[in-house]
Scaffold this active site. Sequence first.
Site, short mmCIF file in Angstrom:
data_model
loop_
_atom_site.label_atom_id
_atom_site.label_comp_id
_atom_site.label_asym_id
_atom_site.label_seq_id
_atom_site.Cartn_x
_atom_site.Cartn_y
_atom_site.Cartn_z
CD GLU A 79 -14.44 -15.48 -65.83
OE1 GLU A 79 -14.40 -16.61 -66.33
OE2 GLU A 79 -13.82 -14.52 -66.29
NE ARG B 80 -13.02 -19.16 -66.05
CZ ARG B 80 -11.74 -18.96 -65.77
NH1 ARG B 80 -10.98 -19.95 -65.37
NH2 ARG B 80 -11.22 -17.75 -65.87
CG ASP C 126 -16.14 -9.71 -75.00
OD1 ASP C 126 -16.98 -9.72 -74.09
OD2 ASP C 126 -14.96 -10.09 -74.84
CD GLU D 263 -10.24 -13.88 -76.87
OE1 GLU D 263 -10.84 -14.23 -75.83
OE2 GLU D 263 -9.00 -13.74 -76.91
CB THR E 293 -18.46 -16.51 -74.56
OG1 THR E 293 -17.54 -15.56 -75.10
CG2 THR E 293 -18.41 -16.47 -73.03
#
Length: 438
Positions: free
Chosen positions: A62, A66, A195, A329, A415
């Site tokens: 994360e 981010r 993913d 998404e 992502t």
Amino acid sequence: MWRPGPAQCYSGQQDGGLKGANIVDALDTLYIMEMYEDFDEATAWVEKNLDFSLNTEVSVFEVNIRFVGGLLSAYYLSGKDVFRRKAVELGERLLPAFKTPTGIPWALLNLKSGIGRNWPWASGGSSILAEYGTLHLEFMHLSKLSGNPEFAQKVMNIRKVLERLDKPHGLYPNYLNPNSGQWGQHHVSVGGLGDSFYEYLLKAWIMSDKTDEEAKKMYYDALQAIETNLIRKSSGGLTYIAEWKGGLLEHKMGHLTCFAGGMIALGADGAPGDQTGHQMELAAEIARTCHESYARTTLKLGPEAFRFDGGVEAIATRQNEKYFILRPEVIETFMYMWRFTHDPKYRDWGWEAVQALEQHCRVEAGYSGIRDVYAASPNHDDVQQSFYQAETLKYLYLLFSEDDHLPSDHWVFNTEAHPLPVIRRDGTDQPHKDKTAA
């Protein structure tokens, strides 16, 4: 992009005590939307207040997607060196996560002590494919900007470990033990837990100016295995990507999995043989299925997961899968499909989502997730995720922008939808000299 949802119950642990996730995640969105006053205010906050010297445990994944991703993008778009410095400093603090027998990093890391561990719920102390497999883009840029090759070496080593392993049916299980270097449970998903690993294989190849042949081969081989083993068509004609559990298929598709339409479209042009047309058709079919998951709800926003069994198609049947948390998404796939086909239905579908977000998610202080998209009126969860500003709003903006705004031959999105420039083999990539084109 995978992130543990309510089932994993780790409220607030993604960022530990790190302050400013919303600010850092939104920096590039502000810049792209030309909201420069807000961007300057956010920049001042980063300079003054963004502090990584905390005795706190964070999710390596994360914080990378981010914070590192957000800072890198802000640097490449604006040219402000504070973002480069902060990104490299944070990257250095993440390096102790790789101190495992295999070099497969821990999921969790204390930024001060450098002590790492894995999620207690993950199969036999395993690391998670979508976490350790979603560092590559950012770490390659960290090496480029810092001159320190260690970042790139760490992520290339992950590739070596994966290359050595036998892949069941050519598939990559979601769990890998960082001590033994062996797979955990043979669960495979193109949604949560898996993913963005696949996304980063394709994007590593594109970001390398298409020189990273290993990434290219791994991506197209994996996609072939996914198509053979996981992609199915419902009796009503909807193409979906199922989950694989030790050889048995679970006929459900997560909202997270809906990114795959955009990924397959992005990679179709480089597909081996005569597969380009087929992959674009597959991407369009996945986009249609994901739109149906929205259209078949009362509020016209998609559930967290939807099923294809027991006579239902593209509908959530379990109460704990009926929520919508402002995820990007489906919009992401619409954006890629619009850019590659210019079929107006993708903008129409995006506009349907805008209207539903405005009608059902808009609240006094921002936007809120919804507990049940099949209910007659929204029951708000009172949370605005930072990825709403980083991803959902950015992809919507780009869906309705000109194609030369962050074009896919110059930029790849991490992502968390943070744009990173293609690293040109001739070294000419210096994007911030021109606002948003390389």
